[in-house]
Design a protein around this motif. Sequence first.
Motif, PDB file in Angstrom:
ATOM      1  N   THR A 241      -8.504   3.556   1.935  1.00  0.00           N
ATOM      2  CA  THR A 241      -9.508   2.793   1.205  1.00  0.00           C
ATOM      3  C   THR A 241      -9.010   1.384   0.930  1.00  0.00           C
ATOM      4  O   THR A 241      -9.744   0.406   1.126  1.00  0.00           O
ATOM      5  CB  THR A 241      -9.862   3.503  -0.127  1.00  0.00           C
ATOM      6  OG1 THR A 241     -10.326   4.821   0.172  1.00  0.00           O
ATOM      7  CG2 THR A 241     -10.919   2.747  -0.898  1.00  0.00           C
ATOM      8  N   LYS A 242      -7.761   1.258   0.505  1.00  0.00           N
ATOM      9  CA  LYS A 242      -7.180  -0.051   0.229  1.00  0.00           C
ATOM     10  C   LYS A 242      -7.137  -0.899   1.499  1.00  0.00           C
ATOM     11  O   LYS A 242      -7.496  -2.078   1.482  1.00  0.00           O
ATOM     12  CB  LYS A 242      -5.771   0.106  -0.344  1.00  0.00           C
ATOM     13  CG  LYS A 242      -5.112  -1.207  -0.693  1.00  0.00           C
ATOM     14  CD  LYS A 242      -3.725  -0.984  -1.269  1.00  0.00           C
ATOM     15  CE  LYS A 242      -3.034  -2.314  -1.496  1.00  0.00           C
ATOM     16  NZ  LYS A 242      -1.638  -2.157  -1.815  1.00  0.00           N
ATOM     17  N   LEU A 243      -6.734  -0.306   2.612  1.00  0.00           N
ATOM     18  CA  LEU A 243      -6.682  -1.031   3.874  1.00  0.00           C
ATOM     19  C   LEU A 243      -8.069  -1.524   4.272  1.00  0.00           C
ATOM     20  O   LEU A 243      -8.244  -2.669   4.711  1.00  0.00           O
ATOM     21  CB  LEU A 243      -6.114  -0.134   4.970  1.00  0.00           C
ATOM     22  CG  LEU A 243      -6.082  -0.737   6.384  1.00  0.00           C
ATOM     23  CD1 LEU A 243      -5.192  -1.994   6.417  1.00  0.00           C
ATOM     24  CD2 LEU A 243      -5.579   0.298   7.384  1.00  0.00           C
TER      25      LEU A 243
ATOM     26  N   PRO B 195     -15.622   7.051  -0.074  1.00  0.00           N
ATOM     27  CA  PRO B 195     -14.300   6.432   0.065  1.00  0.00           C
ATOM     28  C   PRO B 195     -13.134   7.268  -0.421  1.00  0.00           C
ATOM     29  O   PRO B 195     -12.068   7.241   0.175  1.00  0.00           O
ATOM     30  CB  PRO B 195     -14.410   5.159  -0.774  1.00  0.00           C
ATOM     31  CG  PRO B 195     -15.848   4.911  -0.964  1.00  0.00           C
ATOM     32  CD  PRO B 195     -16.544   6.239  -0.837  1.00  0.00           C
ATOM     33  N   THR B 196     -13.293   8.054  -1.475  1.00  0.00           N
ATOM     34  CA  THR B 196     -12.153   8.780  -2.017  1.00  0.00           C
ATOM     35  C   THR B 196     -11.691   9.929  -1.140  1.00  0.00           C
ATOM     36  O   THR B 196     -10.573  10.384  -1.270  1.00  0.00           O
ATOM     37  CB  THR B 196     -12.460   9.318  -3.430  1.00  0.00           C
ATOM     38  OG1 THR B 196     -13.612  10.148  -3.355  1.00  0.00           O
ATOM     39  CG2 THR B 196     -12.693   8.190  -4.407  1.00  0.00           C
TER      40      THR B 196
ATOM     41  N   TRP C 272      -6.332   6.918  -0.980  1.00  0.00           N
ATOM     42  CA  TRP C 272      -6.218   5.557  -1.478  1.00  0.00           C
ATOM     43  C   TRP C 272      -5.733   4.572  -0.420  1.00  0.00           C
ATOM     44  O   TRP C 272      -6.248   3.479  -0.292  1.00  0.00           O
ATOM     45  CB  TRP C 272      -5.307   5.510  -2.700  1.00  0.00           C
ATOM     46  CG  TRP C 272      -4.978   4.105  -3.078  1.00  0.00           C
ATOM     47  CD1 TRP C 272      -3.768   3.500  -3.044  1.00  0.00           C
ATOM     48  CD2 TRP C 272      -5.897   3.103  -3.527  1.00  0.00           C
ATOM     49  NE1 TRP C 272      -3.868   2.194  -3.430  1.00  0.00           N
ATOM     50  CE2 TRP C 272      -5.169   1.921  -3.737  1.00  0.00           C
ATOM     51  CE3 TRP C 272      -7.266   3.076  -3.755  1.00  0.00           C
ATOM     52  CZ2 TRP C 272      -5.755   0.728  -4.169  1.00  0.00           C
ATOM     53  CZ3 TRP C 272      -7.855   1.909  -4.188  1.00  0.00           C
ATOM     54  CH2 TRP C 272      -7.096   0.757  -4.394  1.00  0.00           C
ATOM     55  N   ASP C 273      -4.729   4.940   0.374  1.00  0.00           N
ATOM     56  CA  ASP C 273      -4.167   4.013   1.350  1.00  0.00           C
ATOM     57  C   ASP C 273      -5.213   3.515   2.344  1.00  0.00           C
ATOM     58  O   ASP C 273      -5.295   2.324   2.630  1.00  0.00           O
ATOM     59  CB  ASP C 273      -2.990   4.647   2.104  1.00  0.00           C
ATOM     60  CG  ASP C 273      -1.795   4.886   1.191  1.00  0.00           C
ATOM     61  OD1 ASP C 273      -1.657   4.155   0.180  1.00  0.00           O
ATOM     62  OD2 ASP C 273      -1.012   5.799   1.486  1.00  0.00           O
TER      63      ASP C 273
ATOM     64  N   LEU D 260     -10.575  -2.229   2.268  1.00  0.00           N
ATOM     65  CA  LEU D 260     -10.944  -3.329   1.364  1.00  0.00           C
ATOM     66  C   LEU D 260     -10.213  -4.621   1.725  1.00  0.00           C
ATOM     67  O   LEU D 260     -10.805  -5.709   1.718  1.00  0.00           O
ATOM     68  CB  LEU D 260     -10.661  -2.935  -0.087  1.00  0.00           C
ATOM     69  CG  LEU D 260     -11.578  -1.858  -0.672  1.00  0.00           C
ATOM     70  CD1 LEU D 260     -11.026  -1.366  -2.004  1.00  0.00           C
ATOM     71  CD2 LEU D 260     -12.988  -2.369  -0.815  1.00  0.00           C
ATOM     72  N   GLU D 261      -8.945  -4.497   2.054  1.00  0.00           N
ATOM     73  CA  GLU D 261      -8.179  -5.684   2.450  1.00  0.00           C
ATOM     74  C   GLU D 261      -8.717  -6.282   3.741  1.00  0.00           C
ATOM     75  O   GLU D 261      -8.799  -7.499   3.893  1.00  0.00           O
ATOM     76  CB  GLU D 261      -6.706  -5.332   2.591  1.00  0.00           C
ATOM     77  CG  GLU D 261      -6.027  -5.039   1.271  1.00  0.00           C
ATOM     78  CD  GLU D 261      -4.608  -4.466   1.415  1.00  0.00           C
ATOM     79  OE1 GLU D 261      -3.908  -4.466   0.408  1.00  0.00           O
ATOM     80  OE2 GLU D 261      -4.243  -4.005   2.525  1.00  0.00           O
ATOM     81  N   THR D 262      -9.081  -5.419   4.664  1.00  0.00           N
ATOM     82  CA  THR D 262      -9.644  -5.882   5.928  1.00  0.00           C
ATOM     83  C   THR D 262     -10.966  -6.587   5.687  1.00  0.00           C
ATOM     84  O   THR D 262     -11.228  -7.661   6.242  1.00  0.00           O
ATOM     85  CB  THR D 262      -9.830  -4.701   6.908  1.00  0.00           C
ATOM     86  OG1 THR D 262      -8.570  -4.072   7.104  1.00  0.00           O
ATOM     87  CG2 THR D 262     -10.386  -5.157   8.234  1.00  0.00           C
TER      88      THR D 262
ATOM     89  N   LYS E 213     -11.953  -8.074   2.964  1.00  0.00           N
ATOM     90  CA  LYS E 213     -11.687  -9.341   2.272  1.00  0.00           C
ATOM     91  C   LYS E 213     -11.236 -10.413   3.255  1.00  0.00           C
ATOM     92  O   LYS E 213     -11.603 -11.577   3.137  1.00  0.00           O
ATOM     93  CB  LYS E 213     -10.613  -9.136   1.200  1.00  0.00           C
ATOM     94  CG  LYS E 213     -10.294 -10.387   0.414  1.00  0.00           C
ATOM     95  CD  LYS E 213      -9.217 -10.120  -0.627  1.00  0.00           C
ATOM     96  CE  LYS E 213      -8.868 -11.422  -1.329  1.00  0.00           C
ATOM     97  NZ  LYS E 213      -7.766 -11.236  -2.272  1.00  0.00           N
TER      98      LYS E 213
END
Length: 89
Positions: free
Chosen positions: A79-81, A71-72, A76-77, A83-85, A87
């Motif tokens: 990876t965050k997207l 993931p890294t 970050w952007d 995770l949000e998706t 969720k």
Amino acid sequence: KKCLKWYLDLYGDMKVRKSFVVEWNDSWPEDMWGLKLGDVVTNIRRGRTHKDKREELESIGFLFEKQQTGPTCHGWDLTKLALETYKAL
């Protein structure tokens, strides 16, 4: 070197994860089967082995700095997207 070139041909990069072991199949030459290539690469990058081969390794595209995998490596952007998706599912 031969094994690293083979890895590059198969995977298109030199981002060998530490746990990578050469598979026991026809994709690899039999004399490489079972080689813990991830450990070899880690030792090369840490300067423990093949210090005298740096120029030769660089000539085949080997990068001595640790390569990001997982993931890294996407930042970050992204990876965050992801995770949000996940969720939102």
